[in-house]
Write an enzyme that holds these catalytic residues in place. Structure first.
Site, PDB file in Angstrom:
ATOM      1  CB  SER A  64      -0.949   0.026   1.194  1.00 29.21           C
ATOM      2  OG  SER A  64      -2.032  -0.817   0.929  1.00 29.21           O
ATOM      3  CE  LYS A  67      -4.118   0.753  -1.086  1.00 26.40           C
ATOM      4  NZ  LYS A  67      -4.525   0.073   0.134  1.00 26.40           N
ATOM      5  CE1 TYR A 189      -4.722  -0.982  -4.539  1.00 27.38           C
ATOM      6  CE2 TYR A 189      -5.123  -3.346  -4.642  1.00 27.38           C
ATOM      7  CZ  TYR A 189      -4.889  -2.206  -3.908  1.00 27.38           C
ATOM      8  OH  TYR A 189      -4.808  -2.284  -2.539  1.00 27.38           O
ATOM      9  CE1 TYR A 241      -4.281   1.126   4.590  1.00 25.57           C
ATOM     10  CE2 TYR A 241      -2.872   0.032   6.198  1.00 25.57           C
ATOM     11  CZ  TYR A 241      -3.131   0.426   4.906  1.00 25.57           C
ATOM     12  OH  TYR A 241      -2.250   0.124   3.924  1.00 25.57           O
ATOM     13  CB  VAL A 259      -0.068  -5.778   4.158  1.00 24.23           C
ATOM     14  CG1 VAL A 259      -1.301  -5.202   4.794  1.00 24.23           C
ATOM     15  CG2 VAL A 259      -0.257  -6.015   2.674  1.00 24.23           C
TER      16      VAL A 259
END
Ligand code: GLN
Length: 305
Positions: A64, A67, A189, A241, A259
């Site tokens: 991530s 992102k 993605y 998160y 992760v």
């Protein structure tokens, strides 16, 4: 830089005995094979120096963290129009939650949860001829040293276990918030998540966010300063998160985790930081990584607060 070197050595010594506490991500089977007790950390300053400790030159799956760079590309192409399709609020929910997305009619809370990142990937699919390479190409430009490569096994493993991400895409498509074929967006993605980089490379790659959006190596203005400020704000409020509040409390810096066990952090006007240790806490953030950043900001007093 000698100061950073001593600091990193101290952090390494304090954390060594605890390495491996937590669990590696196993919902992507290929990530479950990574040894949990690895640790590396790097600090990159705007003058091009990088100080490291531990396995800072070992490539790991950025997951991530990608992102963050995908968001920068989407802001470059869409500007403020992006915010009509994705929000700027912390989600208070796990990164792959579905219920909130349906309740909020396919409008993701922010670009750092999976749903928001999938909208960002959709934007990149609309703008780039080869969208699955867009983030990697951007990263190799930022890094300036080598071609970024993908861990093909992680990419395949994720593509074969992406039911929740596919569900989010279909849901958002039903609300009119996805414009390209679901398969294409999913492909782009999953591939960006499977990029492999080292702590050294990632620390360098985020220094532009510590420098008002300007790449200190090339002088290129990657983002206008006002947008760089917003990206940093999103990292602080949404980068980890539903643990973002705890991270702000303990660390007090803009951060983005993945992760794969990596966390990048931005110390405005000072440096870019990356730490990696694969064992995760319950929210999916590196346990030793969070502790290392906490020690760093506690020892130096360098936070944004
Ligand atoms: N590729 C992972 C996923 O989509 C990324 C999640 C993460 O790093 N938090 O689930």
């Amino acid at each position: 830089m000698a100061h950073y070197r001593d600091l990193l050595a101290q952090i390494d010594a304090l954390l060594r005995p605890t390495l491996g506490e937590g669990r590696v991500a196993d919902y992507i089977p290929e990530l479950a094979k990574v040894a949990p007790d690895q640790f590396g950390m790097a600090i990159a300053t705007p003058d091009g120096e990088v100080e490291t400790v531990g396995q800072a030159a070992t490539p790991f799956s950025v997951q991530s963290i990608s992102k963050l760079f995908a968001l920068v590309l989407a802001i470059q192409t869409e500007g403020d129009d992006l915010w009509a399709r994705v929000g700027r609020e912390p989600s208070g929910a796990p990164f792959n939650a579905l219920v909130q997305l349906d309740a909020e009619k396919g409008h993701p809370r922010n670009p750092f949860i999976n749903a928001g990142a999938l909208v960002v990937s959709d934007v990149l699919c609309s703008h780039y001829a080869v969208p699955e390479n867009a983030v990697a190409q951007f990263l190799s430009r930022l890094d300036g040293r080598r071609l970024i490569h993908f861990d093909e096994r992680v990419a395949r493993s994720e593509r074969n276990h992406c039911g929740r991400n596919a569900a989010m895409l279909h849901l958002m498509q039903s609300y009119g918030n996805i414009r390209n074929p679901v398969d294409q967006v999913l492909g782009a993605y999953c591939r960006q998540c499977a990029i492999e980089m080292t702590c050294e490379e990632l620390a360098r790659a985020v220094t532009f966010l510590a420098c008002g959006g300007r790449d200190p190596r090339t002088g290129e203005q990657i983002l206008p300063a006002a947008h760089a400020k917003r990206v940093n704000a999103l990292m602080l409020t949404c980068g980890t998160y539903d643990a973002a509040g705890d991270f702000a409390f303990r660390i007090g810096l803009p951060v983005k985790s993945g992760v794969g066990g990596g966390i990048v952090a931005v110390m405005p006007n000072r440096c870019g930081v990356c730490v990696w240790s694969p064992a995760l806490d319950r929210a999916g953030n590196s346990q030793a990584g969070a502790r290392a950043l906490e020690l760093l900001t506690t020892h130096t007093g360098w936070t944004i607060f």
